[in-house]
Design a protein around this motif. Structure first.
Motif, PDB file in Angstrom:
ATOM      1  N   HIS A  22      -6.046  -7.562   0.765  1.00  0.00           N
ATOM      2  CA  HIS A  22      -4.621  -7.985   0.978  1.00  0.00           C
ATOM      3  C   HIS A  22      -4.214  -7.759   2.603  1.00  0.00           C
ATOM      4  O   HIS A  22      -4.533  -6.913   3.117  1.00  0.00           O
ATOM      5  CB  HIS A  22      -3.383  -7.518   0.258  1.00  0.00           C
ATOM      6  CG  HIS A  22      -3.803  -7.688  -1.406  1.00  0.00           C
ATOM      7  ND1 HIS A  22      -3.698  -8.840  -1.826  1.00  0.00           N
ATOM      8  CD2 HIS A  22      -3.982  -6.762  -2.187  1.00  0.00           C
ATOM      9  CE1 HIS A  22      -3.987  -9.088  -3.171  1.00  0.00           C
ATOM     10  NE2 HIS A  22      -4.257  -7.755  -3.437  1.00  0.00           N
ATOM     11  N   PRO A  23      -3.283  -8.558   3.109  1.00  0.00           N
ATOM     12  CA  PRO A  23      -2.608  -8.059   4.388  1.00  0.00           C
ATOM     13  C   PRO A  23      -1.774  -6.911   4.286  1.00  0.00           C
ATOM     14  O   PRO A  23      -1.420  -6.573   3.052  1.00  0.00           O
ATOM     15  CB  PRO A  23      -1.616  -9.532   4.494  1.00  0.00           C
ATOM     16  CG  PRO A  23      -2.233 -10.642   3.659  1.00  0.00           C
ATOM     17  CD  PRO A  23      -2.726  -9.940   2.577  1.00  0.00           C
ATOM     18  N   ALA A  24      -1.891  -6.392   5.288  1.00  0.00           N
ATOM     19  CA  ALA A  24      -1.378  -4.982   5.356  1.00  0.00           C
ATOM     20  C   ALA A  24       0.199  -5.138   4.957  1.00  0.00           C
ATOM     21  O   ALA A  24       0.960  -3.959   4.503  1.00  0.00           O
ATOM     22  CB  ALA A  24      -1.366  -4.482   6.843  1.00  0.00           C
ATOM     23  N   THR A  25       0.823  -6.096   4.886  1.00  0.00           N
ATOM     24  CA  THR A  25       2.182  -6.587   4.598  1.00  0.00           C
ATOM     25  C   THR A  25       2.425  -6.453   3.127  1.00  0.00           C
ATOM     26  O   THR A  25       3.621  -6.759   2.845  1.00  0.00           O
ATOM     27  CB  THR A  25       2.945  -7.517   5.329  1.00  0.00           C
ATOM     28  OG1 THR A  25       2.187  -8.617   5.152  1.00  0.00           O
ATOM     29  CG2 THR A  25       3.112  -7.184   6.959  1.00  0.00           C
ATOM     30  N   HIS A  26       1.464  -6.722   2.491  1.00  0.00           N
ATOM     31  CA  HIS A  26       1.386  -7.181   0.924  1.00  0.00           C
ATOM     32  C   HIS A  26       1.815  -5.960   0.187  1.00  0.00           C
ATOM     33  O   HIS A  26       1.241  -4.722   0.420  1.00  0.00           O
ATOM     34  CB  HIS A  26      -0.298  -7.709   0.589  1.00  0.00           C
ATOM     35  CG  HIS A  26      -0.010  -8.238  -0.863  1.00  0.00           C
ATOM     36  ND1 HIS A  26      -0.034  -7.377  -2.130  1.00  0.00           N
ATOM     37  CD2 HIS A  26      -0.095  -9.608  -1.263  1.00  0.00           C
ATOM     38  CE1 HIS A  26      -0.137  -8.158  -3.122  1.00  0.00           C
ATOM     39  NE2 HIS A  26      -0.012  -9.548  -2.645  1.00  0.00           N
ATOM     40  N   GLU A  27       2.307  -5.864  -0.828  1.00  0.00           N
ATOM     41  CA  GLU A  27       3.039  -4.858  -1.540  1.00  0.00           C
ATOM     42  C   GLU A  27       1.902  -4.056  -2.296  1.00  0.00           C
ATOM     43  O   GLU A  27       1.855  -2.894  -2.582  1.00  0.00           O
ATOM     44  CB  GLU A  27       3.777  -5.092  -2.670  1.00  0.00           C
ATOM     45  CG  GLU A  27       3.365  -6.088  -3.697  1.00  0.00           C
ATOM     46  CD  GLU A  27       4.399  -6.681  -4.702  1.00  0.00           C
ATOM     47  OE1 GLU A  27       5.524  -6.108  -4.643  1.00  0.00           O
ATOM     48  OE2 GLU A  27       3.973  -7.305  -5.838  1.00  0.00           O
ATOM     49  N   ASP A  28       0.798  -4.613  -2.517  1.00  0.00           N
ATOM     50  CA  ASP A  28      -0.467  -3.833  -3.153  1.00  0.00           C
ATOM     51  C   ASP A  28      -1.681  -3.865  -2.168  1.00  0.00           C
ATOM     52  O   ASP A  28      -2.776  -3.757  -2.365  1.00  0.00           O
ATOM     53  CB  ASP A  28      -1.062  -4.869  -4.175  1.00  0.00           C
ATOM     54  CG  ASP A  28      -0.181  -4.846  -5.508  1.00  0.00           C
ATOM     55  OD1 ASP A  28       0.760  -3.908  -5.638  1.00  0.00           O
ATOM     56  OD2 ASP A  28       0.004  -5.745  -6.081  1.00  0.00           O
ATOM     57  N   ALA A  29      -1.237  -3.824  -0.646  1.00  0.00           N
ATOM     58  CA  ALA A  29      -2.557  -3.598   0.123  1.00  0.00           C
ATOM     59  C   ALA A  29      -2.865  -2.303   0.033  1.00  0.00           C
ATOM     60  O   ALA A  29      -4.137  -2.210   0.005  1.00  0.00           O
ATOM     61  CB  ALA A  29      -1.493  -3.688   1.688  1.00  0.00           C
ATOM     62  N   LEU A  30      -2.165  -1.271  -0.116  1.00  0.00           N
ATOM     63  CA  LEU A  30      -2.533  -0.069  -0.655  1.00  0.00           C
ATOM     64  C   LEU A  30      -1.845   0.419  -1.901  1.00  0.00           C
ATOM     65  O   LEU A  30      -0.697   0.210  -1.868  1.00  0.00           O
ATOM     66  CB  LEU A  30      -2.356   1.152   0.629  1.00  0.00           C
ATOM     67  CG  LEU A  30      -3.079   0.584   2.064  1.00  0.00           C
ATOM     68  CD1 LEU A  30      -2.894   1.605   3.144  1.00  0.00           C
ATOM     69  CD2 LEU A  30      -4.920   0.761   1.807  1.00  0.00           C
ATOM     70  N   LEU A  31      -2.623   1.307  -2.685  1.00  0.00           N
ATOM     71  CA  LEU A  31      -1.838   1.830  -4.003  1.00  0.00           C
ATOM     72  C   LEU A  31      -1.991   3.462  -3.688  1.00  0.00           C
ATOM     73  O   LEU A  31      -3.016   3.941  -3.413  1.00  0.00           O
ATOM     74  CB  LEU A  31      -2.788   1.358  -4.921  1.00  0.00           C
ATOM     75  CG  LEU A  31      -2.694  -0.230  -5.114  1.00  0.00           C
ATOM     76  CD1 LEU A  31      -3.837  -0.718  -6.305  1.00  0.00           C
ATOM     77  CD2 LEU A  31      -1.333  -0.946  -5.261  1.00  0.00           C
ATOM     78  N   ASP A  32      -0.990   3.816  -4.396  1.00  0.00           N
ATOM     79  CA  ASP A  32      -0.961   5.266  -4.788  1.00  0.00           C
ATOM     80  C   ASP A  32      -1.547   5.757  -6.070  1.00  0.00           C
ATOM     81  O   ASP A  32      -0.949   4.803  -7.059  1.00  0.00           O
ATOM     82  CB  ASP A  32       0.742   5.752  -4.630  1.00  0.00           C
ATOM     83  CG  ASP A  32       1.295   5.898  -3.473  1.00  0.00           C
ATOM     84  OD1 ASP A  32       0.586   6.497  -2.448  1.00  0.00           O
ATOM     85  OD2 ASP A  32       2.460   5.293  -3.126  1.00  0.00           O
ATOM     86  N   LEU A  33      -2.396   6.316  -6.317  1.00  0.00           N
ATOM     87  CA  LEU A  33      -3.272   6.436  -7.491  1.00  0.00           C
ATOM     88  C   LEU A  33      -3.468   7.911  -7.672  1.00  0.00           C
ATOM     89  O   LEU A  33      -3.449   8.773  -6.676  1.00  0.00           O
ATOM     90  CB  LEU A  33      -4.676   5.709  -7.264  1.00  0.00           C
ATOM     91  CG  LEU A  33      -4.741   4.292  -7.096  1.00  0.00           C
ATOM     92  CD1 LEU A  33      -5.931   3.782  -6.835  1.00  0.00           C
ATOM     93  CD2 LEU A  33      -3.774   3.615  -8.169  1.00  0.00           C
TER      94      LEU A  33
END
Length: 334
Positions: free
Chosen positions: A10-21
């Motif tokens: 995803h683009p870096a601005t997407h809410e799911d670009a990175l996830l806390d897991l």
């Protein structure tokens, strides 16, 4: 353990670009591996490149290469560090990354943390330090006895910032670099550059005006854009090294000068477990000493806050902006 990962591009601005897991802890270390408790990480262009183009098809992939932390366990062949030692390193692209509370890394690519730096400051350094050091001294074969000038394209970026310092401290060369804004020019001069050229203007004319022969060029960014100029600037029988992706270049432009072209890939030693893999351990320790002596400085310019998906996504956006000076670091877990 807590970790920051991505599951789709995803683009870096997407809410799911990175996830806390929450993911399983690493297995106990074996062989030369260390288990490191991660205290701080920094963001590099390779993080953004993988997040945007290497889709893990729904499986969590942990990014992060730069790390500063504490050794918590050792494999049976690990001898360079003890439990409790503070270390810094850049990891390997073919293993899970450092954006997790615990991380396995081969001790042969790990250095001791510089004593005069904070955890966050040290985390800014490893990948760019290794890349710059290998490019200058392993690929371009520069030595203390080398004479002339070295040109570093992109002196205010993470790799360029370390290359300027290393060239100034470990060689007798005239250190020439490039920057196009007042703040980046000032940064390069503060790091020790003798001359700063404007890479948005005529590089060939500026280089010739210096009156220095330039046998070595290290291009950290926009190599394709500057290729023809670099081929004109390079001295006969000189050497040019690049780190950015070049799908096509007019390599023949170097032939009349018998000049050579080299790639620097700082993960090569770790991926292929080369016989000289431990050189990365040694060079990181050497740079730690230079920092403790006050001869080199860290390059952290932005503290992102805690290690979490939102803050690291901000780091990705900064890297992708193309205007980042130095490095952005996240520290600690919530």
């Amino acid at each position: 353990m807590k970790a920051v990962a991505y599951t789709h591009c995803h683009p870096a601005t997407h809410e799911d670009a990175l996830l806390d897991l929450i993911l399983p802890d690493p297995a106990p270390p074996r062989g030369h591996d260390l288990l490191v408790e991660v205290r701080a990480v920094s963001v590099n262009p390779v993080d953004a490149k993988l997040r945007s183009a290497a889709d893990p098809a729904g499986e969590p992939r942990i990014l992060g290469f730069d790390c500063c932390g504490v050794v918590r366990a050792r494999g049976d062949k690990a001898q360079l560090f003890q439990e409790g030692d503070e270390v810094y390193y850049a990891g390997a692209v073919n293993r899970p990354g450092s954006n997790a509370q615990f991380h396995l890394v081969d001790e042969r690519i790990v250095g001791r943390k510089p004593k005069t730096l904070s955890i966050a400051e040290a985390a800014a350094l490893p990948l760019t330090t290794i890349t710059a050091y290998e490019a200058l001294f392993d690929r371009l074969k520069i030595t203390r006895e080398s004479k002339g000038a070295v040109l570093i394209i992109g002196g205010a970026g993470g790799v360029g910032s370390m290359a300027v310092q290393l060239a100034r401290q470990l060689t007798n060369l005239t250190v020439v670099t490039t920057a196009s804004r007042p703040e980046t020019r000032d940064w390069c001069h503060a790091l020790g550059a003798h001359e700063v050229l404007d890479h948005s203007a005529d590089l060939v004319a500026q280089a010739r005006a210096l009156g220095h022969e330039i046998p070595w060029i290290f291009s950290t960014t926009q190599t394709a854009r500057h290729w023809r100029a670099l081929c004109e600037i390079i001295a006969p029988q000189g050497a040019l090294c690049a780190i950015d992706d070049l799908n096509t270049i007019e390599i023949g432009r170097l032939k009349s000068k018998a000049a050579s072209f080299h790639w620097e890939g700082m993960f090569a030693r770790a991926i292929y477990k080369t016989p000289d893999m431990a050189k990365q351990h040694l060079l990181l320790n050497e740079v730690a000493t230079l920092i403790e002596q006050g001869r080199m400085r860290h390059t952290m310019t932005r503290h992102l806050g805690r290690i979490n998906a939102a803050n690291l996504a901000t780091g990705h956006q900064l890297v992708e902006s193309g205007t980042m000076i130095g490095k952005a670091v996240a520290e600690g877990w919530e």
